[in-house]
Design a protein around this motif. Sequence first.
Motif, PDB file in Angstrom:
ATOM      1  N   ARG A  95       0.849  -1.177   0.000  1.00 61.14           N
ATOM      2  CA  ARG A  95       0.000   0.000   0.000  1.00 61.14           C
ATOM      3  C   ARG A  95       0.884   1.226   0.000  1.00 61.14           C
ATOM      4  NH1 ARG A  95      -4.998  -1.160   4.054  1.00 61.14           N
ATOM      5  NH2 ARG A  95      -5.877  -2.876   2.840  1.00 61.14           N
ATOM      6  N   PHE A  96       0.549   2.157  -0.849  1.00 55.63           N
ATOM      7  CA  PHE A  96       1.343   3.383  -0.870  1.00 55.63           C
ATOM      8  C   PHE A  96       0.452   4.519  -1.332  1.00 55.63           C
ATOM      9  CE2 PHE A  96       2.117   0.715  -4.573  1.00 55.63           C
ATOM     10  CZ  PHE A  96       1.703   1.533  -5.612  1.00 55.63           C
ATOM     11  N   ALA A  97       0.944   5.731  -1.092  1.00 53.91           N
ATOM     12  CA  ALA A  97       0.162   6.906  -1.455  1.00 53.91           C
ATOM     13  C   ALA A  97      -0.058   6.933  -2.964  1.00 53.91           C
ATOM     14  CB  ALA A  97       0.886   8.169  -1.002  1.00 53.91           C
ATOM     15  N   GLY A  98      -1.266   7.243  -3.366  1.00 59.81           N
ATOM     16  CA  GLY A  98      -1.561   7.375  -4.790  1.00 59.81           C
ATOM     17  C   GLY A  98      -1.769   6.049  -5.493  1.00 59.81           C
ATOM     18  N   LYS A  99      -1.889   4.956  -4.726  1.00 57.56           N
ATOM     19  CA  LYS A  99      -2.046   3.648  -5.356  1.00 57.56           C
ATOM     20  C   LYS A  99      -3.347   3.542  -6.168  1.00 57.56           C
ATOM     21  CE  LYS A  99      -2.479  -1.223  -4.358  1.00 57.56           C
ATOM     22  NZ  LYS A  99      -2.724  -2.205  -3.316  1.00 57.56           N
ATOM     23  N   PRO A 100      -4.493   4.014  -5.590  1.00 58.63           N
ATOM     24  CA  PRO A 100      -5.724   3.930  -6.389  1.00 58.63           C
ATOM     25  C   PRO A 100      -5.610   4.699  -7.708  1.00 58.63           C
ATOM     26  CG  PRO A 100      -6.217   4.475  -4.107  1.00 58.63           C
ATOM     27  CD  PRO A 100      -4.736   4.565  -4.252  1.00 58.63           C
ATOM     28  N   LEU A 101      -4.961   5.852  -7.636  1.00 57.56           N
ATOM     29  CA  LEU A 101      -4.776   6.655  -8.854  1.00 57.56           C
ATOM     30  C   LEU A 101      -3.929   5.891  -9.868  1.00 57.56           C
ATOM     31  CD1 LEU A 101      -5.262   9.422 -10.224  1.00 57.56           C
ATOM     32  CD2 LEU A 101      -3.037  10.120  -9.280  1.00 57.56           C
ATOM     33  N   LEU A 102      -2.846   5.289  -9.361  1.00 59.72           N
ATOM     34  CA  LEU A 102      -1.959   4.525 -10.240  1.00 59.72           C
ATOM     35  C   LEU A 102      -2.714   3.373 -10.886  1.00 59.72           C
ATOM     36  CD1 LEU A 102       0.991   4.160 -11.227  1.00 59.72           C
ATOM     37  CD2 LEU A 102       1.268   2.512  -9.377  1.00 59.72           C
ATOM     38  N   GLU A 103      -3.529   2.674 -10.063  1.00 57.62           N
ATOM     39  CA  GLU A 103      -4.302   1.548 -10.595  1.00 57.62           C
ATOM     40  C   GLU A 103      -5.249   2.016 -11.692  1.00 57.62           C
ATOM     41  OE1 GLU A 103      -4.632  -1.721  -7.020  1.00 57.62           O
ATOM     42  OE2 GLU A 103      -5.912   0.057  -6.921  1.00 57.62           O
ATOM     43  N   THR A 104      -5.883   3.157 -11.438  1.00 63.78           N
ATOM     44  CA  THR A 104      -6.820   3.690 -12.433  1.00 63.78           C
ATOM     45  C   THR A 104      -6.090   4.051 -13.720  1.00 63.78           C
ATOM     46  OG1 THR A 104      -8.013   4.637 -10.575  1.00 63.78           O
ATOM     47  CG2 THR A 104      -8.675   5.360 -12.762  1.00 63.78           C
ATOM     48  N   LEU A 105      -4.958   4.713 -13.585  1.00 64.73           N
ATOM     49  CA  LEU A 105      -4.207   5.126 -14.774  1.00 64.73           C
ATOM     50  C   LEU A 105      -3.727   3.928 -15.571  1.00 64.73           C
ATOM     51  CD1 LEU A 105      -2.127   8.142 -13.397  1.00 64.73           C
ATOM     52  CD2 LEU A 105      -4.093   8.183 -14.944  1.00 64.73           C
ATOM     53  N   ILE A 106      -3.301   2.890 -14.845  1.00 65.30           N
ATOM     54  CA  ILE A 106      -2.807   1.695 -15.526  1.00 65.30           C
ATOM     55  C   ILE A 106      -3.938   1.022 -16.304  1.00 65.30           C
ATOM     56  CG2 ILE A 106      -2.068  -0.680 -15.059  1.00 65.30           C
ATOM     57  CD1 ILE A 106      -0.145   0.406 -13.007  1.00 65.30           C
TER      58      ILE A 106
END
Lengths: 281, 337
Positions: A95-106
């Motif tokens: 878990r890290f900061a911005g993970k949901p954003l990263l997942e969405t972008l990917i």
Amino acid sequence: MQTEAGAYTQAGPGTSWSRIAGALALAIAVALFAGFLILPVVALLLRVPVSALGEYVTRPVVLDALKLSLFTSLCSLGLMLALGTPVAFVLARHRFAGKPLLETLIEMPVVLPPAVAGVALLLAFGRRGLLGPLLDTAGVELAFTTAAVVLAQTFVASPFYLRSAQAAFQSVPVELEQVAATEGAGRWARFWNVILPLSLPGITGGAVIAWARALAEFGATILFAGNFQGRTQTMPLAIYTQMESDLNAAIVMSAILVCSSFALLVTFRWLSRGQLEITGT
Amino acid sequence: MRPGCRHHPDPREGRSRQPEERAISTGTAAHVKLTAGAVQAMLAGIVAGALALAVLAILTGCAQRPPASATQATSTRGAATPATQTPSSPQHTVVVFAASSLKEAFEALGSNLEKQGVKVEYNLGGSQALAAQLAQGARADVFASADLRTMQSAIDAGVIVSGTQRVLATNRLVVVTQGAGTGTGTGTGRTAVAITDLHDLMRPGLRLVLADRTVPVGNYSLQMLDRLAADPAYGPGFKERVLANVVSYENNVRQVLAKVQLGEADAGIVYATDASTTTLRTIPVPDRYSPLARYYIAPLKDAPHPQAATVFITYALSDEGQQILQNHGFGRAQEGK
């Protein structure tokens, strides 16, 4: 008691009537929609020129496209496995900061129109693109090369692999890993001997579906890699080009893709089913 | 596939419960069951109804075209007065399938026609793609192709009556290139191969983009290379050496242009009219090398709007229409005869 029985017998026929009506309505809905989805494929297969099949399949344009599609999609698959697996593992276990954003972008390439993916790839890796000058000085040229096809396929297909692999890694209980750790297994050994074998069905399933998506890639390829027989003209591009001069050749190639896609999908479902049985859901 | 469920292989849950429930279903329970069943049926009915409606809407809405078939068209024309033919809108609509190189010229034609109450809708693409669409039953009123070959394939497919096609305009080929001067200083200098004349087309390392040979302009390009190769000044190996530089065969002329504009390719062969829509540097091809591209126009046999088709074609061939085409760089139709 009597009233109860009466109510029951009264309810009985009513229930069965409404059941029949419901079942009928459902059957109609299913038939209509399934028919809508299946009909185009049936129509395509019906038009396959069976008698001249051999002649079409051995045409250079068809053979070149087949070979290129197989080669590029396997390269894309290799890239996804090599680079995507660590990413999926990190996403599954950390878990890290911005993970949901990263997942969405990917996951963006899944919903991006392929033409948009093509334009975006051009603007990133093209000669005048963002990385153009950098690639230029490195002596790397991507536009109109087979490498560009692989890049386009990897771009659109990797989210499918990442998603499956991440889910597969997440399904391996951390406790098992901890047990292995207490028995002295190192990080690497734990990954190879515990995590990977247990998540293999999910990983393979993801790889299969991503491979199918890579085989199907069209829009980004034609915009980013161009259309050159034997170099960048994959099956979908060959179908598009042949469609305009020789419909039968296009139909034969389409039928080949229909069959291979079907086979890959069946494999994927079979692998997923295997996993479902293991997990006991 | 559900993550996190691996730990609970529990097959007992949720089995053999329902029979019990059914067995003790008393009056109220039965009523509940009845309503549940009814709700289920209603929901299914709604789903089926919505589907049926959607299918109906698609079939009627999208298939609803003024005079759908030839026989209907004649009967409407015979029975009804012209006024009742377009009761809802005062405008006629004409659907034009046109070679992509005609884009700007036809849009200019269309905007003039709209002032006269004829609305023009375009489907632009490679002529061979349009001919293939028409052969597969696409509905259109007018087909304008960039060569006779694609027009002939529409005739062979039975969608255009042989002899109804007319020469619309002519065109010539040019080579377009980014050139050394056009770059705005964002150094892509090293790999860009600059070309100044037709000999440079065979310079090793040049990235040349052509249209596919199925596309009219691609076919014309190959003819041009044949003519150049026949000239001792270029040599018999010219065509092969140029073709060795081709990095992509695009599906219409505007894609060729786009690849050069983007700087992905160093040069491309397009029509003179296409080049004039851009700021790219052009290398003219002498007339003795460039085949004269002949554009053809014809009404579709089963045109949904036959009168509008006639209006459009008549206007395109009129002095005014021809002037518009010339303003966009095309040659007059007479030249092509």
